[in-house]
Design an enzyme around this catalytic site. Structure first.
Site, PDB file in Angstrom:
ATOM      1  N   LEU A 128       6.270   0.292  -5.044  1.00  0.00           N
ATOM      2  CA  LEU A 128       6.611  -1.406  -5.072  1.00  0.00           C
ATOM      3  C   LEU A 128       5.026  -1.649  -5.239  1.00  0.00           C
ATOM      4  O   LEU A 128       4.297  -1.314  -4.189  1.00  0.00           O
ATOM      5  CB  LEU A 128       7.184  -1.721  -4.247  1.00  0.00           C
ATOM      6  CG  LEU A 128       8.921  -1.793  -4.185  1.00  0.00           C
ATOM      7  CD1 LEU A 128       9.314  -2.396  -2.965  1.00  0.00           C
ATOM      8  CD2 LEU A 128       9.529  -2.169  -5.654  1.00  0.00           C
ATOM      9  N   ASP A 129       4.664  -2.725  -5.819  1.00  0.00           N
ATOM     10  CA  ASP A 129       3.513  -3.125  -5.844  1.00  0.00           C
ATOM     11  C   ASP A 129       3.284  -4.031  -4.458  1.00  0.00           C
ATOM     12  O   ASP A 129       4.369  -4.510  -3.860  1.00  0.00           O
ATOM     13  CB  ASP A 129       3.386  -4.334  -6.927  1.00  0.00           C
ATOM     14  CG  ASP A 129       3.266  -3.845  -8.071  1.00  0.00           C
ATOM     15  OD1 ASP A 129       2.907  -2.774  -8.412  1.00  0.00           O
ATOM     16  OD2 ASP A 129       3.283  -4.685  -9.290  1.00  0.00           O
ATOM     17  N   ARG A 130       2.180  -4.036  -3.944  1.00  0.00           N
ATOM     18  CA  ARG A 130       1.795  -4.664  -2.610  1.00  0.00           C
ATOM     19  C   ARG A 130       2.376  -6.293  -2.541  1.00  0.00           C
ATOM     20  O   ARG A 130       3.011  -6.386  -1.679  1.00  0.00           O
ATOM     21  CB  ARG A 130       0.293  -4.948  -2.436  1.00  0.00           C
ATOM     22  CG  ARG A 130      -0.126  -5.287  -1.022  1.00  0.00           C
ATOM     23  CD  ARG A 130      -1.497  -5.177  -0.665  1.00  0.00           C
ATOM     24  NE  ARG A 130      -1.707  -5.918   0.596  1.00  0.00           N
ATOM     25  CZ  ARG A 130      -3.043  -5.954   1.060  1.00  0.00           C
ATOM     26  NH1 ARG A 130      -4.102  -5.275   0.351  1.00  0.00           N
ATOM     27  NH2 ARG A 130      -3.292  -6.347   2.223  1.00  0.00           N
TER      28      ARG A 130
END
Length: 335
Positions: free
Chosen positions: A142-144
């Protein structure tokens, strides 16, 4: 890669726990602090070898493989920094857990792994918090800036099965996100099939754009609620490309609120003053089959207050133009 000298070649014998990993993913995990661009460069040049042979970055490691890693300069992180980072990330809400996998509700603002300028991530925190766990590996990313459902394998067989599931172009898992966008989204359901191309900016930052020679990508968007200047959508991933939802929406003229890469700078600045201090993208639901038993599983991560409170604030001030029948069920409360 703490056992490798900065100026010496390292030889590693792959064990059963590493079997099945792609070579590039293994190096990225092992060589913390080394830019991915450098790792791919030494792979292309043949400096990394398996059983004395050149192999592609996609090669899957086998138990007993002898891996040669050339001298790489790595900035080591002090142990006290690692321990302190783990303490700060103790609260990782567990949605589901058994002997094979762990499902976490990842908070926004925390990377899933260390590297690329990030000293610590979810997976490192988990390993610190569970020192007796023999195996903990991310099943996907998942993106930050994105919150929500994150799967972690606790066994190699489970991890391999999850990786295979995610490679099935979306057929193996039903992944759905909640997302706030700028503008009045009109279609109840819209299939978006736009090819995505990955590239690096001059500063070395990874970006994605819609381009004819990109990889096939498919997102299904469903309208949940609409206000005069904002819409709430459900995004269902049919493929799992990097930044897929973010780029598809930005290309269509509906940037995600708070998206610092593909959104609108001036708008995001105003949103922070109004109370939305993050990207409004949340992985809220995933349905899939258990990697070992094939039993159906459905995991739900409730919409966090950092997004839900902003929706409520807008709804109190603006006229809601559209409401989906299942909006209250998805939000877990009535607006």
């Amino acid at each position: 890669m703490n056992d490798a000298g900065n100026n010496s070649v390292t030889h590693v014998v792959i064990g059963e726990e590493e079997e099945g990993q792609r070579l590039d993913n293994y190096l990225i995990r092992r060589c913390k602090g080394v830019p991915k661009s450098h790792l791919y460069r030494i792979l292309r040049s043949g400096e990394v070898r398996v059983n004395s042979r050149r192999v592609d970055a996609t090669y899957r490691l086998c138990a007993g493989d002898n891996l040669r890693i050339p001298p790489i300069r790595i900035a080591e992180r002090p142990q006290n920094e690692v321990d302190e980072a783990a303490k700060q990330r103790v609260d990782l809400p567990i949605i589901y857990e058994d002997e094979a996998l762990l499902v976490i509700d990842k908070p926004e603002g925390i990377a899933v792994h260390g590297g690329s300028g990030v000293s610590f991530g979810v997976i490192e925190a988990l390993r610190r918090q569970r020192p007796l766990a023999k195996f903990l590996e991310l099943a996907h990313r998942l993106d930050r800036e994105t919150s929500g459902i994150l799967l972690v394998g606790k066994k190699r067989l489970a991890l391999t099965a999850l990786h295979d599931m995610f490679r099935e172009h979306g057929a193996g898992a039903d992944k759905r996100y909640l997302v706030l966008v700028k503008g009045r989204w009109m279609n109840n359901t819209q299939h978006v099939k736009l090819p995505l191309y990955k590239y690096l900016t001059e500063g070395g930052e990874r970006r994605v754009m819609v381009r004819d020679d990109g990889k096939a990508s498919h997102t299904v968007f469903r309208l949940l609620a609409r206000w005069p200047e904002m819409s709430l959508l459900e995004a269902q991933l049919k493929t799992g490309r990097t930044h897929q939802i973010r780029v598809h929406l930005a290309h269509l003229g509906f940037p995600i609120l708070g998206d610092e890469k593909y959104g609108e700078f001036a708008l995001n600045k105003n949103l922070k003053r109004e109370g939305l201090k993050r990207m409004a993208l949340h992985a809220w639901r995933m349905a899939f089959r258990h990697p070992l038993t094939a039993a159906p599983l459905e995991c739900v991560a409730p919409l966090p207050g950092s997004i839900g409170d902003y929706i409520a604030a807008v709804d109190a001030k603006k006229t809601r133009e559209f409401t989906a029948e299942n909006l209250q069920q998805i939000l877990g409360k009535e607006l």
